[in-house]
Enzyme design. Structure first.
Site, PDB file in Angstrom:
ATOM      1  CE  LYS A   1      -9.460 -10.754  -4.671  1.00  0.00           C
ATOM      2  NZ  LYS A   1      -9.018 -12.042  -5.269  1.00  0.00           N
TER       3      LYS A   1
ATOM      4  NE  ARG B   1     -13.390 -10.234  -9.936  1.00  0.00           N
ATOM      5  CZ  ARG B   1     -13.462 -10.655  -8.670  1.00  0.00           C
ATOM      6  NH1 ARG B   1     -13.878  -9.860  -7.726  1.00  0.00           N
ATOM      7  NH2 ARG B   1     -13.092 -11.885  -8.347  1.00  0.00           N
TER       8      ARG B   1
ATOM      9  NE  ARG C   1     -12.099 -19.550  -2.056  1.00  0.00           N
ATOM     10  CZ  ARG C   1     -11.873 -18.460  -2.784  1.00  0.00           C
ATOM     11  NH1 ARG C   1     -11.421 -17.362  -2.211  1.00  0.00           N
ATOM     12  NH2 ARG C   1     -12.080 -18.463  -4.077  1.00  0.00           N
TER      13      ARG C   1
ATOM     14  NE  ARG D   1     -16.361 -18.426  -3.793  1.00  0.00           N
ATOM     15  CZ  ARG D   1     -15.545 -17.416  -4.095  1.00  0.00           C
ATOM     16  NH1 ARG D   1     -14.924 -16.765  -3.121  1.00  0.00           N
ATOM     17  NH2 ARG D   1     -15.341 -17.066  -5.333  1.00  0.00           N
TER      18      ARG D   1
ATOM     19  NE  ARG E   1     -13.575 -17.759  -9.437  1.00  0.00           N
ATOM     20  CZ  ARG E   1     -13.346 -18.416  -8.320  1.00  0.00           C
ATOM     21  NH1 ARG E   1     -13.573 -19.728  -8.258  1.00  0.00           N
ATOM     22  NH2 ARG E   1     -12.893 -17.796  -7.255  1.00  0.00           N
TER      23      ARG E   1
HETATM   24  P1  ADP Z   1     -12.368 -14.444  -5.561  1.00  0.00           P
HETATM   25  O1  ADP Z   1     -12.290 -14.140  -4.098  1.00  0.00           O
HETATM   26  O2  ADP Z   1     -12.110 -15.867  -5.859  1.00  0.00           O
HETATM   27  O3  ADP Z   1     -11.571 -13.491  -6.383  1.00  0.00           O
HETATM   28  P2  ADP Z   1     -14.935 -13.143  -5.429  1.00  0.00           P
HETATM   29  O4  ADP Z   1     -15.597 -13.690  -4.227  1.00  0.00           O
HETATM   30  O5  ADP Z   1     -14.295 -11.802  -5.331  1.00  0.00           O
HETATM   31  O6  ADP Z   1     -13.886 -14.226  -5.979  1.00  0.00           O
HETATM   32  O7  ADP Z   1     -15.964 -13.097  -6.634  1.00  0.00           O
HETATM   33  C1  ADP Z   1     -16.758 -14.217  -6.977  1.00  0.00           C
HETATM   34  C2  ADP Z   1     -17.485 -13.927  -8.278  1.00  0.00           C
HETATM   35  O8  ADP Z   1     -18.347 -12.787  -8.104  1.00  0.00           O
HETATM   36  C3  ADP Z   1     -16.600 -13.535  -9.454  1.00  0.00           C
HETATM   37  O9  ADP Z   1     -16.110 -14.672 -10.144  1.00  0.00           O
HETATM   38  C4  ADP Z   1     -17.551 -12.695 -10.304  1.00  0.00           C
HETATM   39  O10 ADP Z   1     -18.455 -13.518 -11.029  1.00  0.00           O
HETATM   40  C5  ADP Z   1     -18.364 -11.962  -9.258  1.00  0.00           C
HETATM   41  N1  ADP Z   1     -17.761 -10.644  -8.900  1.00  0.00           N
HETATM   42  C6  ADP Z   1     -17.244 -10.282  -7.708  1.00  0.00           C
HETATM   43  N2  ADP Z   1     -16.784  -9.019  -7.744  1.00  0.00           N
HETATM   44  C7  ADP Z   1     -17.017  -8.566  -9.000  1.00  0.00           C
HETATM   45  C8  ADP Z   1     -16.756  -7.332  -9.681  1.00  0.00           C
HETATM   46  N3  ADP Z   1     -16.146  -6.305  -9.061  1.00  0.00           N
HETATM   47  N4  ADP Z   1     -17.118  -7.236 -10.991  1.00  0.00           N
HETATM   48  C9  ADP Z   1     -17.724  -8.253 -11.630  1.00  0.00           C
HETATM   49  N5  ADP Z   1     -18.001  -9.434 -11.056  1.00  0.00           N
HETATM   50  C10 ADP Z   1     -17.654  -9.602  -9.746  1.00  0.00           C
HETATM   51  P1  ADP Z   2      -9.289 -14.466  -2.470  1.00  0.00           P
HETATM   52  O1  ADP Z   2     -10.174 -13.673  -1.540  1.00  0.00           O
HETATM   53  O2  ADP Z   2      -8.194 -13.631  -3.071  1.00  0.00           O
HETATM   54  O3  ADP Z   2     -10.036 -15.221  -3.508  1.00  0.00           O
HETATM   55  P2  ADP Z   2      -8.823 -16.191  -0.113  1.00  0.00           P
HETATM   56  O4  ADP Z   2      -8.353 -15.259   0.935  1.00  0.00           O
HETATM   57  O5  ADP Z   2     -10.199 -16.692  -0.004  1.00  0.00           O
HETATM   58  O6  ADP Z   2      -8.537 -15.543  -1.584  1.00  0.00           O
HETATM   59  O7  ADP Z   2      -7.788 -17.401  -0.179  1.00  0.00           O
HETATM   60  C1  ADP Z   2      -7.951 -18.467  -1.110  1.00  0.00           C
HETATM   61  C2  ADP Z   2      -7.543 -19.779  -0.455  1.00  0.00           C
HETATM   62  O8  ADP Z   2      -6.106 -19.781  -0.272  1.00  0.00           O
HETATM   63  C3  ADP Z   2      -8.155 -19.980   0.935  1.00  0.00           C
HETATM   64  O9  ADP Z   2      -8.423 -21.346   1.085  1.00  0.00           O
HETATM   65  C4  ADP Z   2      -7.046 -19.520   1.897  1.00  0.00           C
HETATM   66  O10 ADP Z   2      -7.096 -20.206   3.138  1.00  0.00           O
HETATM   67  C5  ADP Z   2      -5.785 -19.877   1.121  1.00  0.00           C
HETATM   68  N1  ADP Z   2      -4.678 -18.921   1.346  1.00  0.00           N
HETATM   69  C6  ADP Z   2      -4.774 -17.585   1.535  1.00  0.00           C
HETATM   70  N2  ADP Z   2      -3.547 -17.025   1.687  1.00  0.00           N
HETATM   71  C7  ADP Z   2      -2.645 -18.045   1.585  1.00  0.00           C
HETATM   72  C8  ADP Z   2      -1.214 -18.125   1.676  1.00  0.00           C
HETATM   73  N3  ADP Z   2      -0.463 -17.031   1.876  1.00  0.00           N
HETATM   74  N4  ADP Z   2      -0.653 -19.340   1.526  1.00  0.00           N
HETATM   75  C9  ADP Z   2      -1.416 -20.458   1.307  1.00  0.00           C
HETATM   76  N5  ADP Z   2      -2.753 -20.457   1.221  1.00  0.00           N
HETATM   77  C10 ADP Z   2      -3.381 -19.266   1.362  1.00  0.00           C
END
Ligand code: ADP
Ligand code: ADP
Ligand code: ZN
Length: 214
Positions: free
Chosen positions: A13, A88, A127, A160, A171
């Site tokens: 994302k 979420r 990541r 992270r 998660r």
């Molecule tokens: P990822 O990119 O791996 O999906 P995020 O960076 O979006 O993770 O979120 C990291 C953490 O922040 C989540 O595991 C949760 O604890 C918290 N968080 C983020 N967005 C929300 C939300 N909309 N509602 C509840 N918790 C959230």
């Molecule tokens: P999210 O915000 O959904 O948690 P990220 O954009 O941070 O996800 O991506 C999670 C990890 O996967 C990062 O290390 C990123 O570089 C990698 N990644 C993202 N898109 C792809 C893809 N299409 N193929 C392989 N790795 C990816």
């Protein structure tokens, strides 16, 4: 354009949001980034959120809805926005509808980046993020030219604290229980599109853009 980027943790994302920002010049609103900023600043919100985030749980709806509402009423959101990581839960989705109704706008599209669970742990564990500019990399799938150094700005990369296999288990469970129901929620609204997130990053970007400029 009012976009919502959905998908399980590690689906891509944030990576795709950065590309959509370049293409459409609208702000990227990531609740995860906002919470991490609060943790870094050591605010009361940050202290509360840190415990939950470290455990891989979800921060309370009340807190999250409050920060999103404040953000969406800022002027720069008038030209559109990309929501990433929010909503979420069904309660957050209901609150979002209400906020948007009050602002007199509607979501243009909900894009769900689909990646099977077995790929997600590897994505999260590999990541790496730039301390300075926030760019996201992956040790295997999107490496930097120089180990540990950002290609964009030369900043140091970090991992992270919640990007480990154990926290990812929690998660992913939180995603299954609370967030997956939103797929049906937005399918019913009729603005839902699923994208295959297993393809390489640039292919996923192409598909997202092709859905949006149709
Ligand atoms: P990822 O990119 O791996 O999906 P995020 O960076 O979006 O993770 O979120 C990291 C953490 O922040 C989540 O595991 C949760 O604890 C918290 N968080 C983020 N967005 C929300 C939300 N909309 N509602 C509840 N918790 C959230
Ligand atoms: P999210 O915000 O959904 O948690 P990220 O954009 O941070 O996800 O991506 C999670 C990890 O996967 C990062 O290390 C990123 O570089 C990698 N990644 C993202 N898109 C792809 C893809 N299409 N193929 C392989 N790795 C990816
Ligand atoms: Zn950087």
């Amino acid at each position: 354009m009012q976009l919502l980027l959905m998908g399980p943790p590690g689906a891509g994302k944030g990576t795709q949001a950065a590309e959509l920002v370049k293409k459409f010049d609208i702000p990227h609103i990531s609740t995860g980034d906002m919470l991490r900023a609060a943790v870094k600043e050591g605010t009361e919100l940050g202290k509360q959120a840190k415990v939950v985030m470290d455990a891989g749980g979800l921060v309370s709806d009340e807190i999250i809805i409050g920060i999103v509402k404040e953000r969406l009423t800022k002027d720069d959101c008038k030209k559109g926005f990309i929501l990433d990581g929010f909503p979420r839960t069904v309660e957050q989705a209901d609150a979002l509808s209400k906020i948007l109704e009050e602002l007199g706008i509607k979501l243009t599209r909900v894009l769900n980046i689909h990646v099977p669970a077995e790929d997600l742990i590897e994505r999260a564990v590999g990541r790496r993020i730039c301390k300075k500019c926030g760019a996201t990399y992956h040790v295997k799938f999107n490496p930097t030219q120089k180990d540990g150094i950002c290609d964009n700005c030369g900043g140091d990369l970090y991992q992270r604290g919640d990007d480990n296999a154990e926290t990812m288990g929690n998660r992913l469970a939180a995603y299954e229980k609370s967030t997956r129901p939103l797929i049906e929620y937005y399918q019913k609204v009729g603005i839902y599109t699923e994208i295959d997130g297993r393809k390489p990053i640039d292919k996923v970007t192409e598909e997202l853009i092709s859905v949006l400029v149709k």
